[in-house]
Design a protein around this motif. Structure first.
Motif, PDB file in Angstrom:
ATOM      1  N   VAL A  40       7.514 -12.977 -25.971  1.00 11.70           N
ATOM      2  CA  VAL A  40       7.677 -11.523 -25.976  1.00 11.70           C
ATOM      3  C   VAL A  40       6.297 -10.887 -26.069  1.00 11.70           C
ATOM      4  O   VAL A  40       5.433 -11.354 -26.811  1.00 11.70           O
ATOM      5  N   TYR A  41       6.107  -9.807 -25.299  1.00 10.46           N
ATOM      6  CA  TYR A  41       4.901  -8.988 -25.401  1.00 10.46           C
ATOM      7  C   TYR A  41       5.322  -7.662 -26.011  1.00 10.46           C
ATOM      8  O   TYR A  41       6.197  -6.980 -25.487  1.00 10.46           O
ATOM      9  N   LEU A  42       4.735  -7.319 -27.162  1.00 10.29           N
ATOM     10  CA  LEU A  42       5.089  -6.080 -27.850  1.00 10.29           C
ATOM     11  C   LEU A  42       3.966  -5.073 -27.712  1.00 10.29           C
ATOM     12  O   LEU A  42       2.795  -5.408 -27.911  1.00 10.29           O
ATOM     13  N   ARG A  43       4.319  -3.857 -27.397  1.00 16.75           N
ATOM     14  CA  ARG A  43       3.332  -2.782 -27.303  1.00 16.75           C
ATOM     15  C   ARG A  43       3.002  -2.267 -28.706  1.00 16.75           C
ATOM     16  O   ARG A  43       3.894  -1.990 -29.507  1.00 16.75           O
ATOM     17  N   GLY A  44       1.737  -2.139 -29.000  1.00 20.57           N
ATOM     18  CA  GLY A  44       1.283  -1.781 -30.335  1.00 20.57           C
ATOM     19  C   GLY A  44       1.790  -0.445 -30.837  1.00 20.57           C
ATOM     20  O   GLY A  44       2.002  -0.274 -32.035  1.00 20.57           O
ATOM     21  N   SER A  45       2.006   0.525 -29.957  1.00 21.59           N
ATOM     22  CA  SER A  45       2.456   1.839 -30.403  1.00 21.59           C
ATOM     23  C   SER A  45       3.874   1.800 -30.961  1.00 21.59           C
ATOM     24  O   SER A  45       4.285   2.705 -31.667  1.00 21.59           O
ATOM     25  N   GLY A  46       4.614   0.735 -30.668  1.00 16.87           N
ATOM     26  CA  GLY A  46       5.969   0.607 -31.184  1.00 16.87           C
ATOM     27  C   GLY A  46       6.056  -0.223 -32.451  1.00 16.87           C
ATOM     28  O   GLY A  46       7.119  -0.343 -33.055  1.00 16.87           O
ATOM     29  N   VAL A  47       4.934  -0.795 -32.895  1.00 17.45           N
ATOM     30  CA  VAL A  47       4.922  -1.664 -34.076  1.00 17.45           C
ATOM     31  C   VAL A  47       4.786  -0.823 -35.338  1.00 17.45           C
ATOM     32  O   VAL A  47       3.882   0.000 -35.445  1.00 17.45           O
ATOM     33  N   ARG A  48       5.672  -1.031 -36.280  1.00 15.83           N
ATOM     34  CA  ARG A  48       5.603  -0.320 -37.564  1.00 15.83           C
ATOM     35  C   ARG A  48       4.733  -1.098 -38.546  1.00 15.83           C
ATOM     36  O   ARG A  48       3.880  -0.543 -39.200  1.00 15.83           O
ATOM     37  N   PHE A  49       4.963  -2.404 -38.699  1.00 21.86           N
ATOM     38  CA  PHE A  49       4.114  -3.225 -39.547  1.00 21.86           C
ATOM     39  C   PHE A  49       4.244  -4.684 -39.138  1.00 21.86           C
ATOM     40  O   PHE A  49       5.152  -5.060 -38.417  1.00 21.86           O
ATOM     41  N   ILE A  50       3.307  -5.488 -39.620  1.00 24.80           N
ATOM     42  CA  ILE A  50       3.295  -6.926 -39.343  1.00 24.80           C
ATOM     43  C   ILE A  50       3.271  -7.637 -40.688  1.00 24.80           C
ATOM     44  O   ILE A  50       2.440  -7.337 -41.539  1.00 24.80           O
ATOM     45  N   ALA A  51       4.177  -8.573 -40.886  1.00 27.55           N
ATOM     46  CA  ALA A  51       4.210  -9.375 -42.110  1.00 27.55           C
ATOM     47  C   ALA A  51       3.647 -10.756 -41.768  1.00 27.55           C
ATOM     48  O   ALA A  51       4.136 -11.421 -40.870  1.00 27.55           O
ATOM     49  N   LEU A  52       2.613 -11.139 -42.493  1.00 25.69           N
ATOM     50  CA  LEU A  52       2.002 -12.450 -42.305  1.00 25.69           C
ATOM     51  C   LEU A  52       2.343 -13.335 -43.494  1.00 25.69           C
ATOM     52  O   LEU A  52       2.538 -12.845 -44.604  1.00 25.69           O
ATOM     53  N   PRO A  53       2.366 -14.657 -43.296  1.00 24.41           N
ATOM     54  CA  PRO A  53       2.689 -15.545 -44.413  1.00 24.41           C
ATOM     55  C   PRO A  53       1.606 -15.523 -45.497  1.00 24.41           C
ATOM     56  O   PRO A  53       0.429 -15.295 -45.224  1.00 24.41           O
ATOM     57  N   ASP A  54       2.022 -15.767 -46.747  1.00 26.51           N
ATOM     58  CA  ASP A  54       1.091 -15.782 -47.871  1.00 26.51           C
ATOM     59  C   ASP A  54       0.010 -16.845 -47.710  1.00 26.51           C
ATOM     60  O   ASP A  54      -1.064 -16.730 -48.284  1.00 26.51           O
ATOM     61  N   LEU A  55       0.297 -17.872 -46.941  1.00 23.38           N
ATOM     62  CA  LEU A  55      -0.671 -18.937 -46.704  1.00 23.38           C
ATOM     63  C   LEU A  55      -1.980 -18.395 -46.138  1.00 23.38           C
ATOM     64  O   LEU A  55      -3.056 -18.915 -46.408  1.00 23.38           O
ATOM     65  N   LEU A  56      -1.899 -17.300 -45.388  1.00 20.34           N
ATOM     66  CA  LEU A  56      -3.091 -16.716 -44.768  1.00 20.34           C
ATOM     67  C   LEU A  56      -3.897 -15.839 -45.719  1.00 20.34           C
ATOM     68  O   LEU A  56      -4.984 -15.380 -45.369  1.00 20.34           O
ATOM     69  N   ASN A  58      -5.772 -16.492 -48.153  1.00 19.42           N
ATOM     70  CA  ASN A  58      -7.103 -17.025 -48.428  1.00 19.42           C
ATOM     71  C   ASN A  58      -7.821 -17.518 -47.176  1.00 19.42           C
ATOM     72  O   ASN A  58      -8.796 -18.260 -47.271  1.00 19.42           O
ATOM     73  N   ALA A  59      -7.349 -17.113 -46.010  1.00 16.06           N
ATOM     74  CA  ALA A  59      -7.982 -17.524 -44.756  1.00 16.06           C
ATOM     75  C   ALA A  59      -9.365 -16.892 -44.635  1.00 16.06           C
ATOM     76  O   ALA A  59      -9.576 -15.748 -45.040  1.00 16.06           O
ATOM     77  N   PRO A  60     -10.338 -17.628 -44.079  1.00 13.83           N
ATOM     78  CA  PRO A  60     -11.706 -17.106 -43.954  1.00 13.83           C
ATOM     79  C   PRO A  60     -11.795 -15.775 -43.212  1.00 13.83           C
ATOM     80  O   PRO A  60     -12.577 -14.911 -43.578  1.00 13.83           O
ATOM     81  N   ALA A  61     -10.994 -15.586 -42.182  1.00 11.17           N
ATOM     82  CA  ALA A  61     -11.044 -14.344 -41.409  1.00 11.17           C
ATOM     83  C   ALA A  61     -10.679 -13.148 -42.282  1.00 11.17           C
ATOM     84  O   ALA A  61     -11.291 -12.087 -42.192  1.00 11.17           O
ATOM     85  N   PHE A  62      -9.671 -13.294 -43.149  1.00 13.70           N
ATOM     86  CA  PHE A  62      -9.255 -12.191 -43.998  1.00 13.70           C
ATOM     87  C   PHE A  62     -10.253 -11.939 -45.120  1.00 13.70           C
ATOM     88  O   PHE A  62     -10.411 -10.820 -45.579  1.00 13.70           O
ATOM     89  N   LYS A  63     -10.916 -12.996 -45.591  1.00 10.16           N
ATOM     90  CA  LYS A  63     -11.957 -12.802 -46.602  1.00 10.16           C
ATOM     91  C   LYS A  63     -13.096 -11.979 -46.023  1.00 10.16           C
ATOM     92  O   LYS A  63     -13.659 -11.115 -46.687  1.00 10.16           O
ATOM     93  N   LYS A  64     -13.424 -12.233 -44.747  1.00  9.57           N
ATOM     94  CA  LYS A  64     -14.489 -11.477 -44.087  1.00  9.57           C
ATOM     95  C   LYS A  64     -14.087 -10.001 -43.976  1.00  9.57           C
ATOM     96  O   LYS A  64     -14.883  -9.111 -44.252  1.00  9.57           O
ATOM     97  N   VAL A  65     -12.852  -9.744 -43.604  1.00 14.55           N
ATOM     98  CA  VAL A  65     -12.366  -8.374 -43.480  1.00 14.55           C
ATOM     99  C   VAL A  65     -12.384  -7.687 -44.844  1.00 14.55           C
ATOM    100  O   VAL A  65     -12.788  -6.529 -44.960  1.00 14.55           O
TER     101      VAL A  65
END
Length: 87
Positions: A40-56, A58-65
């Motif tokens: 599925v390809y979802l258009r961003g303007s229709g997205v209300r929120f994104i839930a990511l797993p708790d495992l992420l 401590n991911a390095p990318a999120f620490k940088k953000v």
């Protein structure tokens, strides 16, 4: 989604505009019906929120953000805001 549908799947790609591609998707319609879709390809303007797993959490990318966000907030709090001239 803003229309009440729920999409659960594996995030393959995401863009700055929140457009995203998901695979192995389970789409739950507003009436509760569940559909299985391969991709599925979802258009961003229709997205209300994104839930990511708790495992992420401590991911390095999120620490940088998080460090970038803290730096921006510190600059803003130290008078880094935009000053406008009144006319």
């Amino acid at each position: 989604m803003k229309n009440g549908e729920i999409y659960r799947g594996l995030l393959l790609n995401a863009e700055d505009t929140m457009n995203m591609t998901l695979s192995e998707v389970a789409r739950t319609a507003r009436n509760g019906q569940v559909f299985k879709l391969p991709t599925v390809y979802l258009r961003g303007s229709g997205v209300r929120f994104i839930a990511l797993p708790d495992l992420l959490r401590n991911a390095p990318a999120f620490k940088k953000v998080a460090s970038m966000k803290a730096k921006m907030e510190a600059e803003r709090g130290a008078g880094g805001g935009v000053k406008r001239k009144r006319e």
